[in-house]
Design an enzyme around this catalytic site. Structure first.
Site, mmCIF file in Angstrom:
data_model
loop_
_atom_site.group_PDB
_atom_site.id
_atom_site.type_symbol
_atom_site.label_atom_id
_atom_site.label_comp_id
_atom_site.label_asym_id
_atom_site.label_seq_id
_atom_site.Cartn_x
_atom_site.Cartn_y
_atom_site.Cartn_z
ATOM 1 C CG HIS A 63 -0.523 0.096 2.528
ATOM 2 N ND1 HIS A 63 -0.306 1.311 3.153
ATOM 3 C CD2 HIS A 63 -0.216 -0.850 3.448
ATOM 4 C CE1 HIS A 63 0.099 1.089 4.399
ATOM 5 N NE2 HIS A 63 0.178 -0.212 4.599
ATOM 6 C CG ASP A 177 2.302 0.620 8.009
ATOM 7 O OD1 ASP A 177 1.957 0.154 6.927
ATOM 8 O OD2 ASP A 177 1.511 0.792 8.967
ATOM 9 C CD GLU A 209 -3.192 -1.340 5.444
ATOM 10 O OE1 GLU A 209 -3.235 -2.359 6.132
ATOM 11 O OE2 GLU A 209 -2.830 -0.239 5.923
ATOM 12 C CD GLU A 210 -1.883 2.511 7.477
ATOM 13 O OE1 GLU A 210 -2.609 2.067 8.376
ATOM 14 O OE2 GLU A 210 -0.695 2.195 7.338
ATOM 15 C CG HIS A 320 -0.010 3.236 12.514
ATOM 16 N ND1 HIS A 320 -1.359 3.156 12.355
ATOM 17 C CD2 HIS A 320 0.511 2.524 11.488
ATOM 18 C CE1 HIS A 320 -1.651 2.410 11.298
ATOM 19 N NE2 HIS A 320 -0.518 2.025 10.755
HETATM 20 CO CO CO Z 1 0.516 -0.977 6.574
#
Ligand code: CO
Length: 350
Positions: A63, A177, A209-210, A320
């Site tokens: 992603h 990420d 995606e998030e 995150h």
């Molecule tokens: Co991710």
């Protein structure tokens, strides 16, 4: 381009969910030399296809998006209030520098401010600030000045620290990420470019995606793959205060093979195939402990009549949050595992 430079370029690129344009342009330029066709679908997924001997498709997903914020209000003093996009821990949001992208594509820098400790009560100092009370100071002194800077309701922004090395083989940057996964796929495409693959390879760099595995859903439906692999930058939690049994992955132990997360229970056939490939190539690996987090695999495996889908991740600490870190040997071994999996394509999976 060295894989670490690719990681730098991707980590530094802006790509809050739904606003992945900059990441997409970097990926398009970097992957195009190694595939036959590159396209962008209606909602913004970047699909790079390398034709194989067989028309059946293997989908390789990462992603593009990162967690961030949207401007929700500009007050008459020029301060910006905001809404989160994706999963933030609000305790760690204040006190950081942010970058915003205006509707014209210009960048504006600000800081998520908070009242200084001197003027807080004892009680306030020991409580996290709720996100709706936080604000960004872009330097505007009125709503009009904010407007003149191009800042409007709905504009995306995120906390930004530049990519860089910490010590030998260990790097930090924002959004690992899943820019780590994006970089793994571009580098895999490069290494696989020397011969025609058996299956057709579709590298899917997906949006959103998030906010709920969104891009992977439409990409999987469109591509109709026979098999898929989602490549993630996942939760590395080998750190003080976290017991071993609660560390989803650890840095330095190689790529993490998922058995299950909140979005999927991976078919044991796929897990065994990944283990076999890693063993045959002497690639170190670990298991991502069940069942932390969700991944694009959650959307992909439920597409149409069902898709055999595996997940391989680069362990990243502090995802995150404003900064994340990874070990380059894990990154390299993830590229090796993905590349070997594609080359070997265990026959019992089709
Ligand atoms: Co991710």
């Amino acid at each position: 381009m060295q894989p670490i430079e690719l990681l730098r370029e991707l980590s530094d690129a802006f790509g809050v969910s739904g606003f992945e344009d900059e990441v997409r342009e970097v990926l398009r330029a970097r992957v195009a030399p190694f595939v036959d066709d590159v396209s962008v679908d209606t909602l913004g997924n970047l699909i790079a296809v390398r034709h194989g001997k067989d028309k059946r498709v293997m989908m390789l997903d990462a992603h593009m998006d990162e967690v961030g914020f949207l401007v929700k209000w500009v007050d008459d003093k020029g301060y910006v209030r905001f809404a989160p996009i994706g999963g933030w821990d609000e305790r760690i949001v204040p006190g950081h520098r942010v970058v915003l992208v205006t509707r014209n594509g210009e960048k504006r820098f600000g800081v998520i401010g908070c009242a200084p400790p001197h003027i807080l009560s004892e009680e306030e100092r020991h409580k996290p600030i709720p996100m709706e009370k936080m604000f960004v100071d872009f330097g505007a002194t009125s709503r009009q000045e904010a407007t003149d800077l191009g800042i409007q309701i709905g504009d995306p922004f995120t906390i930004h620290y530049p990519f860089g090395p910490l010590c030998e083989g260990y790097v930090t940057g924002k959004a690992l990420d899943d820019r780590a996964g994006c970089a793994v796929l571009v580098e895999a495409a490069r290494r696989l470019a020397d011969r025609k693959p058996s299956l057709t390879l579709a590298f899917a760099f997906v949006f959103g995606e998030e906010v709920g595995l969104r891009g992977a859903k439409t990409a999987a439906f469109h591509l109709d793959p026979s098999i898929a692999l989602a490549v993630e930058g996942t939760i590395g939690a080998d750190m003080p205060g976290v017991p071993e049994e609660s560390q989803p992955t650890r840095l330095g132990r190689g790529p993490a093979i998922s058995v299950a997360d909140r979005s999927i229970i991976v078919s044991p056939k796929v897990v065994r195939a990944l283990e076999r490939v890693a063993d045959a190539e002497s690639i170190p690996y670990q298991y991502k402990l069940p069942t932390y987090g969700g991944t694009d695999a959650g959307s992909i495996h439920l597409s149409r009549g069902g898709v055999l889908t595996g997940i391989v991740s680069v362990p990243c600490r502090f995802i995150h949050s404003p900064v994340s870190t990874l070990r380059l040997n894990d990154f390299e071994n993830t590229i090796r595992l993905v590349t070997s999996f594609v080359r070997t394509l265990p026959g019992d999976l089709l």
